[in-house]
Design a protein around this motif. Structure first.
Motif, PDB file in Angstrom:
ATOM      1  N   LEU A  56       0.906  39.332   1.225  1.00 34.73           N
ATOM      2  CA  LEU A  56       1.820  38.436   1.913  1.00 34.73           C
ATOM      3  C   LEU A  56       2.037  37.131   1.165  1.00 34.73           C
ATOM      4  O   LEU A  56       3.134  36.618   1.111  1.00 34.73           O
ATOM      5  N   VAL A  57       0.963  36.558   0.649  1.00 38.12           N
ATOM      6  CA  VAL A  57       1.101  35.193   0.143  1.00 38.12           C
ATOM      7  C   VAL A  57       0.093  34.930  -0.960  1.00 38.12           C
ATOM      8  O   VAL A  57      -1.044  35.379  -0.903  1.00 38.12           O
ATOM      9  N   GLY A  58       0.505  34.215  -1.958  1.00 38.91           N
ATOM     10  CA  GLY A  58      -0.426  33.654  -2.926  1.00 38.91           C
ATOM     11  C   GLY A  58      -0.787  32.280  -2.400  1.00 38.91           C
ATOM     12  O   GLY A  58       0.035  31.383  -2.405  1.00 38.91           O
ATOM     13  N   SER A  59      -1.983  32.105  -1.916  1.00 35.77           N
ATOM     14  CA  SER A  59      -2.334  30.874  -1.213  1.00 35.77           C
ATOM     15  C   SER A  59      -3.355  30.077  -2.008  1.00 35.77           C
ATOM     16  O   SER A  59      -3.461  30.226  -3.216  1.00 35.77           O
ATOM     17  N   THR A  60      -4.087  29.278  -1.326  1.00 38.57           N
ATOM     18  CA  THR A  60      -5.074  28.425  -1.970  1.00 38.57           C
ATOM     19  C   THR A  60      -6.202  29.268  -2.546  1.00 38.57           C
ATOM     20  O   THR A  60      -6.364  30.436  -2.218  1.00 38.57           O
ATOM     21  N   THR A  61      -6.998  28.670  -3.380  1.00 39.95           N
ATOM     22  CA  THR A  61      -8.167  29.356  -3.931  1.00 39.95           C
ATOM     23  C   THR A  61      -9.337  29.305  -2.970  1.00 39.95           C
ATOM     24  O   THR A  61     -10.383  29.865  -3.234  1.00 39.95           O
ATOM     25  N   ARG A  62      -9.182  28.644  -1.878  1.00 38.75           N
ATOM     26  CA  ARG A  62     -10.255  28.524  -0.907  1.00 38.75           C
ATOM     27  C   ARG A  62     -10.504  29.858  -0.212  1.00 38.75           C
ATOM     28  O   ARG A  62      -9.590  30.647  -0.008  1.00 38.75           O
ATOM     29  N   THR A  63     -11.739  30.073   0.189  1.00 43.42           N
ATOM     30  CA  THR A  63     -12.076  31.264   0.961  1.00 43.42           C
ATOM     31  C   THR A  63     -11.394  31.193   2.322  1.00 43.42           C
ATOM     32  O   THR A  63     -11.429  30.174   2.990  1.00 43.42           O
ATOM     33  N   LYS A  64     -10.787  32.272   2.716  1.00 43.69           N
ATOM     34  CA  LYS A  64     -10.163  32.371   4.022  1.00 43.69           C
ATOM     35  C   LYS A  64     -11.188  32.968   4.988  1.00 43.69           C
ATOM     36  O   LYS A  64     -11.945  33.835   4.614  1.00 43.69           O
ATOM     37  N   TYR A  65     -11.165  32.516   6.241  1.00 45.53           N
ATOM     38  CA  TYR A  65     -12.173  32.961   7.188  1.00 45.53           C
ATOM     39  C   TYR A  65     -11.626  33.874   8.281  1.00 45.53           C
ATOM     40  O   TYR A  65     -12.052  35.003   8.418  1.00 45.53           O
ATOM     41  N   TYR A  66     -10.739  33.371   9.117  1.00 41.47           N
ATOM     42  CA  TYR A  66     -10.279  34.150  10.257  1.00 41.47           C
ATOM     43  C   TYR A  66      -8.769  34.078  10.412  1.00 41.47           C
ATOM     44  O   TYR A  66      -8.130  33.141   9.937  1.00 41.47           O
ATOM     45  N   LEU A  67      -8.224  35.061  11.121  1.00 45.58           N
ATOM     46  CA  LEU A  67      -6.791  35.218  11.323  1.00 45.58           C
ATOM     47  C   LEU A  67      -6.417  35.080  12.789  1.00 45.58           C
ATOM     48  O   LEU A  67      -7.222  35.378  13.675  1.00 45.58           O
ATOM     49  N   ALA A  68      -5.177  34.696  13.033  1.00 47.29           N
ATOM     50  CA  ALA A  68      -4.570  34.767  14.362  1.00 47.29           C
ATOM     51  C   ALA A  68      -3.092  35.046  14.148  1.00 47.29           C
ATOM     52  O   ALA A  68      -2.547  34.731  13.086  1.00 47.29           O
ATOM     53  N   ALA A  69      -2.443  35.657  15.132  1.00 44.30           N
ATOM     54  CA  ALA A  69      -1.020  35.976  15.001  1.00 44.30           C
ATOM     55  C   ALA A  69      -0.361  36.018  16.366  1.00 44.30           C
ATOM     56  O   ALA A  69      -1.012  36.276  17.384  1.00 44.30           O
ATOM     57  N   SER A  70       0.939  35.786  16.362  1.00 45.10           N
ATOM     58  CA  SER A  70       1.732  35.966  17.570  1.00 45.10           C
ATOM     59  C   SER A  70       1.791  37.464  17.887  1.00 45.10           C
ATOM     60  O   SER A  70       1.501  38.301  17.038  1.00 45.10           O
ATOM     61  N   GLU A  71       2.177  37.782  19.095  1.00 50.33           N
ATOM     62  CA  GLU A  71       2.191  39.188  19.528  1.00 50.33           C
ATOM     63  C   GLU A  71       3.062  40.056  18.621  1.00 50.33           C
ATOM     64  O   GLU A  71       2.711  41.181  18.313  1.00 50.33           O
ATOM     65  N   ASP A  72       4.181  39.529  18.150  1.00 48.18           N
ATOM     66  CA  ASP A  72       5.077  40.327  17.312  1.00 48.18           C
ATOM     67  C   ASP A  72       4.786  40.190  15.810  1.00 48.18           C
ATOM     68  O   ASP A  72       5.512  40.743  14.987  1.00 48.18           O
ATOM     69  N   PHE A  73       3.758  39.440  15.470  1.00 48.32           N
ATOM     70  CA  PHE A  73       3.324  39.228  14.078  1.00 48.32           C
ATOM     71  C   PHE A  73       4.364  38.498  13.231  1.00 48.32           C
ATOM     72  O   PHE A  73       4.296  38.517  12.019  1.00 48.32           O
ATOM     73  N   THR A  74       5.331  37.829  13.830  1.00 44.17           N
ATOM     74  CA  THR A  74       6.268  37.021  13.053  1.00 44.17           C
ATOM     75  C   THR A  74       5.657  35.676  12.688  1.00 44.17           C
ATOM     76  O   THR A  74       6.075  35.035  11.726  1.00 44.17           O
TER      77      THR A  74
END
Length: 182
Positions: free
Chosen positions: A47-65
């Motif tokens: 999806l994305v080239g993001s920061t070099t930081r470690t990512k921990y947890y996710l959240a999303a809207s019901e439709d994943f938009t």
């Protein structure tokens, strides 16, 4: 159980599925990308080239938009199906996160700090919990009246059933891996 197509290529940190499990987003450890599947886990894309930081947890809207993930300084939110991510929240050591169906309400736990809530999609934040701790994983009911959060240093699960007004410990976690996800 079915193994996802490229699941063996990564060590995964967190995964989130929509209500019928046709869409997933996942965080591989030590990767620059959030991964997305729109075919029940058969194929995955970055999806994305993001920061070099470690990512921990996710959240999303019901439709994943709309989706977001936490890092050791900011939350990163996408409002465009994961095409771009923007930092939200103050520079804190974010860990657990939960949001409502349209991501207008977001709750986040901060390691070695407190829990915070935003009721305007992350534009402003207020303290939700007065207990200071090494907070990690977080869960919230759909109406945000019930919460559970894990304290890594004490290995306790704390719960609130009154919108965060009061908290009590419920369970001591004896397996450290269960507390930290590792």
């Amino acid at each position: 159980w079915k193994r996802a197509a490229d699941a063996g290529l990564y060590t995964w940190y967190d995964v989130l599925g929509n209500s019928d499990f046709t869409k997933f987003i996942a965080l591989p450890i030590y990767s620059y990308y959030v991964r997305l599947s729109v075919d029940s886990g058969t194929t995955w894309s970055n999806l994305v080239g993001s920061t070099t930081r470690t990512k921990y947890y996710l959240a999303a809207s019901e439709d994943f938009t709309k989706m977001l993930y936490t890092t050791s300084n900011y939350m990163y939110r996408s409002l465009d199906n994961g095409l771009t991510f923007t930092a939200i929240g103050s520079n804190r050591n974010w860990r657990g996160v939960a949001c409502n169906w349209d991501m207008s309400t977001i709750v986040g736990s901060v390691y070695y700090n407190y829990l915070y809530i935003s009721k305007n999609g992350g534009a402003s934040w207020s303290q939700l919990m007065s207990l200071y701790g090494y907070w990690w994983g977080l869960a919230a009911s759909p109406d945000f009246t019930h919460y559970a959060v894990i304290s890594v240093n004490q290995k306790w699960i704390y719960q609130s059933s009154n919108s965060g007004s009061s908290w009590q410990w419920k369970e001591q976690v004896t397996n450290q891996a269960a507390v930290t996800g590792g």
